[in-house]
Design an enzyme around this catalytic site. Structure first.
Site: not given
Ligand code: NCD
Ligand code: ZN
Ligand code: ZN
Length: 343
Positions: A174, A13, A136, A99, A247, A15
């Site tokens: 998460h 996971h 999510h 997702k 995450d 970003h």
């Molecule tokens: C994530 C993001 O910034 O893309 N933020 C977060 O607080 N986890 C999005 C997500 O995973 O929900």
């Molecule tokens: Zn995330």
């Molecule tokens: Zn998320």
């Protein structure tokens, strides 16, 4: 123990955003992890196979020559995702999941799903071709207390969904609560969860430690200590349904240190140091290799990485900031010392 060697871990996971920002942050992940699920919540979202394959090419283009890191692609489920798109995603061999962002639940979720039951044909196609649904897991009803939104999602949305689609595989991403741990443990086969380093290391007091702490704010938001203990227990229990997903969610410093700060903790450079700290505190460092390197590939039907990663016990101070395209991003634990680092 002064060092620990494990099969090279993967991040299930992650970003990395896009453009120059992606080049700065993906390098940190690619230096440590073998593969990572790249989350599709870009603006606009990665909601077709064609967009996912183009995003993959952009990710690969940022890597140094000789890097063997593999980005694993995910489609963003929208109200318009069709069963044919699901089949195209599977046929590509490069899209590993789809997702679900409930519309409005988190960063860049405006294009997310507004009415999940209308997507039953799409979800049925996912079950049929074997593409897991990553969720999510929070309800978006503003009248539900923010600390209860995960548990409410599991009861009112995930449970009926798993009943309507008895062979659909699902990862609750998460997870943050004892309720989520219990949900996954009681679920039928094919249901798993990822756990972040911040939810293993911090409880909700960290949001207000001497003042508002924007760099501890992510979604789902940190919970009470009793929930952190349940997550630690799950992560270190040797149960293959719980595996690593950082995450890591970078946001430019000024967008977090703001009147309405963004949600997300940046952990890509030092995620393994953070996890090692959490596992060691729980007296379970020996459980880290399965959690970080074996249970994720098993869920996704992929081989365990053939090479290894070594962590050494050595104090290391987390930098105050890292480059993030034209901006900087403040990592979790900035300026504080961790007891483990990647060799
Ligand atoms: C994530 C993001 O910034 O893309 N933020 C977060 O607080 N986890 C999005 C997500 O995973 O929900
Ligand atoms: Zn995330
Ligand atoms: Zn998320």
């Amino acid at each position: 123990m002064t060092s620990i060697t494990l099969p090279r871990p993967d991040d299930w996971h992650l970003h990395v955003r896009d453009g120059a920002a992606m080049a700065s942050v993906l390098a940190h992940t690619a230096a440590v992890f073998g593969r990572a699920i790249l989350m599709p919540n870009l603006k606009p979202p990665i909601d077709t196979t064609a967009k996912a394959l183009a995003y993959r090419e952009r990710a690969l283009a940022t890597l140094p020559a000789g890097s063997t890191f593999q980005p694993l692609m995910v489609l963003y489920l929208t109200d318009a995702t069709t069963p044919d798109e699901v089949r195209a995603a599977k046929a590509s061999g490069l899209v590993h999941a789809i997702k679900l962002y409930p519309a409005g639940a988190t960063t860049n979720s405006d294009h997310g799903v507004s009415q999940l039951d209308r997507l039953d044909p799409t979800l049925a196609a996912m079950a049929e071709v074997g593409l897991p649904l990553l969720v999510h897991g929070e309800v978006t009803d503003p009248s539900v207390d923010i600390f209860d939104r995960e548990a409410a999602f599991l009861d009112t949305i995930a449970e009926p969904l798993l009943e309507r689609h008895p062979t659909l595989r699902m990862v609750v991403e998460h997870i943050t609560t004892a309720d989520a741990v219990a949900f996954v443990k009681a679920a039928r086969p094919g249901v798993a969860a990822t756990i972040t380093p911040q939810h293993l290391l911090l409880n909700r007091n960290a949001l207000f430690e001497g003042g508002v702490r924007p760099h501890h704010y992510c979604l789902p938001v940190l919970k009470r200590e009793v929930h952190r203990q349940a997550l630690l227990q799950a992560a270190t229990s040797g149960d293959p349904r719980f595996f690593l997903g950082t995450d890591s969610a970078p946001h430019a410093k000024h967008t977090k240190e703001a009147a309405c700060g963004c949600a997300g903790c940046f952990t890509a450079p030092h995620a393994m140091s953070l996890y090692a700290t959490a596992f060691e505190d729980a007296g379970a460092l020996d459980k880290l290799p399965d959690f970080a390197s074996r249970f994720g590939p098993a869920f996704y039907g992929l081989p365990v990485n053939a090479d290894t990663l070594t962590l050494v016990r050595e104090p290391w101070t987390v930098p105050d900031a890292y480059t993030f395209g034209e901006d900087v991003v403040v990592p979790l634990w900035a300026g504080k010392t961790l007891g483990w680092r990647v060799a």
